[in-house]
Write a protein that holds these residues in place. Structure first.
Motif: not given
Length: 840
Positions: A10-17, A109-112, A291-302
């Motif tokens: 699951v990807v939360v955010g449908n922007g450019m990143a 199972d994985l979250l971005v 401290d997370e095994g299955f949660v990632y962040a990418v882009g301007e929020c990271a």
């Protein structure tokens, strides 16, 4: 044997990143590994936010392919489930569920998390309604909704019967603020930019660079106010915006306020989920949340190693690393941060910046070139023989070399000044070959040289195909030249013709001659008819002015005048100035006037309190600061024809004294100049035309560097009626000596050949293509063959069509008798004070 079930990504955010991350995952076979779901706040596919400034400026539209990076069909075709327009409101990290505003629950199972950033709204009185919503007339500049709101307000004001322009104040003079100001100004809005720091774009530019940029922005007609802190949005009793107030007690009037005071990482969802937050969502080198095994962040929020990035290139690099890690394509992939380089176009001005803005140590080498007159500023900072900072404004031709040097990929020249000018460093012609494959060519869309080369090696054979496949050049546009160079280099001569490059406007698949034929054959008289009959995908705002020019060229006064297809200068037959007033330049043929005309000009200047009367470089008199509502009265009292100093048209003919008084004169330049100006006055042309006639090769009227110039030539100083005709000259932002088209034996032949050249230019040149670009593009030998030798048998047709246009001439200042619309000459003010003119 049972297939392994796909994991839920699951990807939360449908922007450019977020969308770029999914693209990279799919490119690594992620469609077989994951069932991918995306959640986006906005009810659209993924779009390029950088292009919103083009939409606001009318150069693009919401429906353009350049704006929509991933239309709805893309998600379906790639097996990606998209929930558009449904905001994610909570994340249960332990239950592995995302809950949306609609109540929808999505397991993962994985979250971005790719929630990007939001507009920062400073704490100002009057900014919001009691319920927290932005006040009516207050906008950010981040979304399609923001852009549409501003456009609707601008259009409403433009259609107002009072004729007064909508007034906008843009708070924030960074990149986004200047783009908003430029876009609104092109929509006819009176714009002021307010910036708290002392100079514009202070994050990228030093004080001198900011000063040059300010002059460029003010020249567009935008007011600039630096070192001013906005404390409140002023509203009337009905809640309508009326202005903004500053900390020093001063204020500015406004009908709309656009806040571009910066962005902030959008971390509220992550904060509520219990993730580690500092300035952004803290991630490691694999973009995994702390401290997370299955949660990632990418882009301007990271936030990576303490840095939060607001540029596009780092986002693309992060997306590649994340995709490598989650798909297993390269489990050891790591993001180590980005040394950001910026190359973009700000309100039409090219800017490139990288590293530090100035010297920080006593032994830092610092080289500057500062020329405010031409709008050029360049600087480099070198430490320990390494480039640690560079800044280019106006001329960014050395940006590719400096980017390479900044990344330690090329050695620095001993003469540091050659880093700013072609004095031994790689020239633009060989720059494409010398760039490394990992050099970012298109910062807006994260396209490297290697990606462009791979695209060509994969079968693309034209610049258009490469742009469509990679998106290179689809952002601000500053990299288009380099993209073309790299495609040519990679194709090694095996380039296919890009047919669309020859179209007159992008929305109609016809060359200019084909379009002229269709207009005449179908008797098309209006721009809206052209869109309806010839544009397969409908209206294109950016095409309106070039199409209107074409119709006026073909039909003269008989075209269907649609006011919305004309720029403000063409609607009121005067040149708009930075404070909303206009300049009036009456015709003074060949620079020759009379005492009676001079008295009338002086009387008009006194009567209407015109603040500046100026002699122009074209031997005319410019009345600057005329109010819109006074234009018809000024024209009437002058009782002189228009000098066409405002349009894309034939403008003026500069002359020298010639044989009347000059001891060196070989030809009557004054009489010939007047004859040419009388004949071709006001002709619609692709770009402005400036001419000159000089009575001898001493070139006092500068005929050798005009669009068309005639020079009297003779032997032994004897009077002669022999003339050389030069075309394609320039002496402004570009310097070019004209090419010799022909040598003729009479003044009448000069006039005839000038008319044939001008008509051919009218029918063949691109919109806004000056003769100094068109002549070398076509080639002077080709022009001689076609126009002088009549190789193709078209001269009679050119002569006939120029005769029709000349016969149809009507002085546009006669509109004072019958205005074309109720608002044509109604007030467009309030005024801003003009700079005080120094006493000389």
């Amino acid at each position: 044997m049972t297939a392994t079930p796909r994991r839920r990504l699951v990807v939360v955010g449908n922007g450019m990143a977020g969308a770029r991350t999914v693209e990279e995952i799919l490119a690594r076979g992620g469609g077989d590994l994951f069932a991918i779901t995306m959640i986006g706040d906005e009810p659209y596919g993924n779009y390029n936010r950088i292009m919103l400034s083009h939409v606001l400026a009318g150069e693009s539209s919401i429906d353009d392919d350049d704006l929509m990076l991933n239309p709805m069909a893309w998600y379906r075709d790639n097996g990606v489930e998209l929930f558009a327009g449904d905001r994610a409101v909570s994340v249960d990290r332990f239950g592995k569920v995302v809950t949306c505003e609609s109540g929808r629950e999505i397991a993962f199972d994985l979250l971005v998390i790719a929630t990007g950033s939001t507009t920062f709204f400073p704490n100002m009185d009057g900014l919001r309604e009691p319920d927290g919503r932005l006040a009516r007339g207050v906008f950010g500049f981040r979304t399609i909704a923001d852009t549409n709101g501003m456009l609707q307000m601008a259009e409403t004001g433009a259609a107002d019967d009072t004729g007064e322009r909508v007034r906008a104040v843009v708070i924030g003079g960074g990149l986004l603020g200047l783009e908003a100001a430029y876009g609104l100004q092109t929509q006819g809005v009176a714009v002021d930019v307010v910036h708290s720091p002392g100079h514009l774009m202070n994050q990228q530019l030093d004080e001198r660079g900011g000063r040059v940029l300010r002059a460029k922005i003010e020249a567009l007609g935008v007011g600039v106010h630096t070192s001013r802190r906005t404390t409140s949005v002023v509203r009337d009793d009905a809640g309508t915006v009326t202005g903004v107030a500053f900390a020093d007690g001063s204020s500015l009037p406004a009908d709309m306020v656009v806040v571009t005071a910066g962005i902030r990482p959008n971390v509220e969802l992550a904060r509520r989920a219990g993730l580690v937050i500092e300035r952004g969502i803290v991630v490691d080198d694999q973009m995994r949340c702390e401290d997370e095994g299955f949660v990632y962040a990418v882009g301007e929020c990271a936030q990576h190693r303490g840095e939060v990035y607001g540029l596009v290139a780092p986002l693309w690099e992060q997306a590649v690393v994340l995709a490598d890690v989650v798909t297993g394509a390269d489990p050891s992939a790591a993001y180590h941060g980005t040394r950001p380089t910026t190359k973009l176009k700000v309100a039409g001005v090219d800017v490139a910046a990288m590293g530090v803005k100035g010297p920080e140590r006593d032994d830092d080498e610092f080289v500057q070139f500062y020329e405010p007159r031409s709008g050029t500023y360049k600087s480099v900072v070198v430490r320990d023989n390494k480039l640690i900072g560079a800044m280019l404004l106006g001329d960014i031709s050395k940006a590719a070399f400096l980017t390479q040097a900044f990344d330690d990929k090329v050695a620095l020249p001993t003469e540091r000044i050659s880093m700013l000018f072609d004095m031994g460093t790689p020239s633009a012609a060989v720059g494409a070959a010398e760039l490394s494959d990992d050099t970012a060519v298109c910062n807006c869309n994260g396209v490297t040289k290697g990606a462009i080369v791979s695209c060509v090696q994969g079968g693309a054979r034209s610049v258009g195909e490469v742009v469509a496949a990679t998106r290179a050049g689809k952002g601000c546009g500053s990299c288009k030249g380099m993209v073309a160079d790299i495609v040519a280099y990679a194709a090694d001569g095996d380039l296919a013709e890009d047919v669309s490059a020859k179209w007159y406007v992008p929305c109609i698949p016809m060359t200019k001659p084909e379009l002229l034929g269709a207009i005449r054959a179908s008797n098309i008289r209006s721009v809206s008819e052209m869109f309806a009959e010839l544009a397969p995908h409908g209206e294109d705002a950016a095409a309106k002015m070039p199409l209107a020019s074409l119709l006026r060229m073909v039909w003269g006064r008989d075209w269907t005048d649609e006011r919305g297809a004309l720029y403000i200068n063409d609607r009121v037959h005067a040149n708009i100035q930075r404070d909303g007033t206009f300049s009036v330049v009456p015709q003074i043929k060949g620079g020759v006037t009379t005492p009676d005309q001079l008295r009338r000009i002086a009387d008009v200047a006194d009567k209407y309190a015109i603040p500046m009367v100026k002699i122009t470089g074209g031997q005319r008199i410019d009345l600057l600061g005329v109010r819109k509502e006074d234009l018809p009265k000024v024209w009437g009292d002058l009782d002189m024809p228009s000098g066409f100093a405002y349009g894309k048209s034939f403008r003026t003919v500069k002359t020298c004294v010639g044989t009347d008084y000059c001891r060196f004169g070989l030809g009557d330049s004054t009489a010939l100049g007047i004859a040419i100006e009388q004949r071709f006055q006001g002709l619609e042309t692709p770009a402005k035309l400036k001419l000159a006639v000089t009575g001898c090769p001493r070139n006092c009227a500068e005929a050798l560097c005009k669009d068309v110039g005639a020079v009297a030539v003779g032997a032994s100083g004897a009077a002669s009626d022999r003339w050389e005709i030069y075309v394609g000259g320039a002496a402004g932002a570009h310097i070019r000596k004209g090419d010799l088209l022909a040598t003729v034996d009479s003044s009448d032949e000069v006039v005839r050949l000038c008319g044939i050249f001008i008509q051919h230019y009218r029918e063949q040149a691109k919109w806004l293509e000056r003769t100094y670009a068109w002549v070398p593009r076509v080639g002077i030998e080709e022009l001689r063959a076609v126009l002088v030798d009549d190789r193709d048998g078209i001269v009679d047709g050119l002569q006939s069509r120029i005769e029709e246009s000349v016969a149809d001439y009507r002085d546009p200042w006669q509109d004072r008798e019958e205005p074309r619309s109720p608002a044509q000459f109604t007030s467009a003010l309030p005024l801003l004070p003009l700079p005080r003119v120094p006493v000389r």
